[in-house]
Design an enzyme around this catalytic site. Sequence first.
Site, short mmCIF file in Angstrom:
data_model
loop_
_atom_site.label_atom_id
_atom_site.label_comp_id
_atom_site.label_asym_id
_atom_site.label_seq_id
_atom_site.Cartn_x
_atom_site.Cartn_y
_atom_site.Cartn_z
N ASP A 51 47.23 55.48 89.75
CA ASP A 51 46.46 55.81 90.95
C ASP A 51 46.00 57.26 90.86
O ASP A 51 46.80 58.17 90.66
CB ASP A 51 47.36 55.61 92.18
CG ASP A 51 46.68 56.08 93.46
OD1 ASP A 51 45.44 56.12 93.49
OD2 ASP A 51 47.41 56.40 94.43
N ASN A 53 43.83 58.79 93.37
CA ASN A 53 43.49 59.46 94.62
C ASN A 53 44.57 59.36 95.70
O ASN A 53 44.31 59.65 96.86
CB ASN A 53 42.15 58.94 95.16
CG ASN A 53 42.24 57.45 95.51
OD1 ASN A 53 43.23 56.80 95.18
ND2 ASN A 53 41.22 56.94 96.17
N ASP A 55 46.02 56.85 97.18
CA ASP A 55 46.07 55.79 98.19
C ASP A 55 47.08 54.69 97.83
O ASP A 55 47.17 53.68 98.51
CB ASP A 55 44.68 55.20 98.46
CG ASP A 55 44.14 54.44 97.26
OD1 ASP A 55 44.80 54.45 96.19
OD2 ASP A 55 43.07 53.82 97.39
N ASP A 59 43.46 52.77 90.02
CA ASP A 59 41.99 52.78 90.09
C ASP A 59 41.38 53.14 88.73
O ASP A 59 42.11 53.48 87.79
CB ASP A 59 41.52 53.74 91.19
CG ASP A 59 42.28 55.06 91.16
OD1 ASP A 59 42.42 55.62 90.06
OD2 ASP A 59 42.76 55.52 92.23
N ASP A 128 37.35 40.51 82.70
CA ASP A 128 37.80 39.23 83.22
C ASP A 128 36.63 38.63 84.01
O ASP A 128 36.10 39.27 84.91
CB ASP A 128 38.99 39.49 84.17
CG ASP A 128 40.03 38.40 84.12
OD1 ASP A 128 39.64 37.23 84.17
OD2 ASP A 128 41.22 38.74 84.05
N ASP A 230 38.35 33.33 83.27
CA ASP A 230 39.50 32.97 84.10
C ASP A 230 39.48 31.49 84.48
O ASP A 230 38.46 30.99 84.95
CB ASP A 230 39.47 33.82 85.37
CG ASP A 230 40.61 33.51 86.30
OD1 ASP A 230 41.75 33.83 85.93
OD2 ASP A 230 40.37 32.95 87.39
N GLU A 284 40.92 31.27 79.53
CA GLU A 284 42.32 31.07 79.90
C GLU A 284 42.63 29.58 79.88
O GLU A 284 41.96 28.79 80.53
CB GLU A 284 42.57 31.62 81.30
CG GLU A 284 44.02 31.46 81.71
CD GLU A 284 44.25 31.64 83.21
OE1 GLU A 284 45.38 31.95 83.58
OE2 GLU A 284 43.31 31.46 83.99
N HIS A 350 49.78 39.11 83.36
CA HIS A 350 49.92 39.44 84.78
C HIS A 350 50.33 38.24 85.63
O HIS A 350 50.55 38.40 86.83
CB HIS A 350 48.59 39.99 85.29
CG HIS A 350 47.52 38.93 85.29
ND1 HIS A 350 47.03 38.40 84.11
CD2 HIS A 350 46.91 38.27 86.28
CE1 HIS A 350 46.15 37.46 84.40
NE2 HIS A 350 46.06 37.36 85.71
N ASP A 351 50.37 37.06 85.06
CA ASP A 351 50.80 35.86 85.79
C ASP A 351 52.23 35.47 85.46
O ASP A 351 52.68 34.37 85.82
CB ASP A 351 49.88 34.68 85.48
CG ASP A 351 48.49 34.88 86.03
OD1 ASP A 351 48.35 35.54 87.08
OD2 ASP A 351 47.52 34.37 85.41
C1 GLC Z 1 44.13 32.83 86.62
C2 GLC Z 1 44.54 34.26 86.74
C3 GLC Z 1 45.42 34.40 87.95
C4 GLC Z 1 44.65 33.97 89.16
C5 GLC Z 1 44.08 32.58 89.00
C6 GLC Z 1 43.03 32.31 90.03
O1 GLC Z 1 45.21 32.00 86.38
O2 GLC Z 1 45.13 34.71 85.57
O3 GLC Z 1 45.93 35.70 88.10
O4 GLC Z 1 45.48 34.01 90.29
O5 GLC Z 1 43.45 32.41 87.75
O6 GLC Z 1 41.91 33.10 89.77
CA CA Z 2 43.70 54.76 94.16
#
Ligand code: GLC
Ligand code: CA
Length: 575
Positions: A51, A53, A55, A59, A128, A230, A284, A350-351
């Site tokens: 981050d 700034n 908040d 970013d 993405d 995605d 994906e 990230h999932d």
């Molecule tokens: C994909 C992404 C996930 C998102 C989902 C809906 O699985 O990796 O993070 O929640 O699609 O877009």
């Molecule tokens: Ca920020």
Amino acid sequence: MMKKSCILFTAIAVWMLTCVVCHAQNSNDTTGRKWWKEAVVYQIYPRSFKDNNGDGIGDLKGIISKLDYIKSLGVDVVWLNPIYGSPNDDNGYDVSDYRDIMKDFGTMDDFDTLLKGMHARGLKLVMDLVVNHSSDEHEWFKQSRSSRNNPYREYYHWWNAEQGKPPYRYSLFDVNHDAWRYDSLTNAYYLHYFSRKQPDLNWENPKLRNEVYGIMKFWADKGIDGFRLDAFQFAAKDTTFPGFPKGFEKNFTQYYAMQGNLHGYLQEMNREVLSKYNVMSVAEGAGNTFEDAHNLVDADRKELNMAYAFEGADIAKPEGYSVIHLKQVFTKWDSAFAANGWLSVFLANHDQARLISRYGNDKPEFRELSSKMLTTFLMTMRGTPYYYNGDELGMTNAGFTTIDDYRDVQTLNEYQRQKNIGGDIPKYLQRIAFESRDNGRTPFQWNADKNAGFTTGTPWIKVNGNYKTINAARQEKDKNSPLNYFRRIVKLRKDNLALVYGKYTLLDAQNPDAYAYTRELNGKKLLVMLNFRDKPVNTETGIDINKANVLMGNYEHPSKDGKLLPYEAVVYELN
Ligand code: GLC
Ligand code: CA
């Protein structure tokens, strides 16, 4: 003198033989060299990276301030999770403006600066692209829902209520798992495989497809280097919406993935966009079979570059997992793609919850060792490695014990559902402590300052309590830290094409604790040995390791006799 037909025959035979030979070699030579095959992809979750700034939200300026760090890792490509205009129901996976930057993340100027800064350092950027669905706050959807005659109506999937209730469709994120949402404005249901605020786009509509190609060109013209599509395996649908058998949701990808004309759309996207730029492409999910995956990525089909299949990343369970199973899965995928096509190699993103909390051991005494061992695995397999930010530090699961600490729409909606159906809440909390996506989304641990140096404000999600021990600043100073180990092994991969293209051979397949394999290319042969257990284990590779040259290892005195110490990882050069 040879007759004409005989000459022709010989020529054809020679040509055929050459083809057979070159096809057979394809698997382990470098004739098909591509930058995206040789790249190491580093995935950044922008909301949690840095981050700038105060908040509390990561970013673009934050990422810009860390470009030298990213470069120092030795990676080639950054995959950024979505940064487009979004009301953030699903942290940016609900896009309301595909040609703008999310307010939380900054401005288009920041983006241009980021891209320039990356290119100046020789880093490539993969964006993405979230086009299975948009946000319900996208202008298209606002128009679409406004009336049945609106020109945008067919951009989404609607089912008029006078036809009765639509056949059940499972939703991954909905509180009731119901993918149809009734909208009284036009007395119709719309389809959302993900949350209610993520209506599915209608790929059967050529106008919608053209809009998407326009968006892709907009970003490709800016100079980005690739797209990660995605949830794209779900994009095509049978718009008659036939009924599915009861209980289909337990195996919903069998019904949702690779439907209808999906491959036709990808070939069109390739013609219209991908083939015109020097960009890499990955979707994906890779369907249900090897055939599905090959259909996505085999070069002669002109669709995408590489498959991103989940089987390997889905193995870890709270009760543990079988190492033999892990080996079988990675080995069968490797052999299915040895001659044709190309794979992504990953165990986390990230999932998922954190790599070492799922596949390794996050107890203090084994954390660093198991982190390095898993990193060794990911960097020595055939395919393009995708490495998730923070895993280079051995970051662990969040340790949240109350629902108030979670932010993820999937986790929160399922909690609500469990309450609605009288589910076992303590059990659910235990489950999400292991597997919630938020485990992988806590702020990046830069240093031992307040909030791990991520923000001067209040972070949008709690910082992991272990940041004073696990952080980048501390690991910079330690030459044996997971961070510096990651840098070394990325370099080792770059220096050894055998680790990219070389033939993979599994050894000691029935060993329940260790994973051993060789990688071979043009006479060069490397051996990788990994102990997946917290105790010493023996291996039977049939190779005389004593004479081998150690290239990398996570112990000061690497094994020379096939006995591996807890979570030991060694890469040897043979011959
Ligand atoms: C994909 C992404 C996930 C998102 C989902 C809906 O699985 O990796 O993070 O929640 O699609 O877009
Ligand atoms: Ca920020």
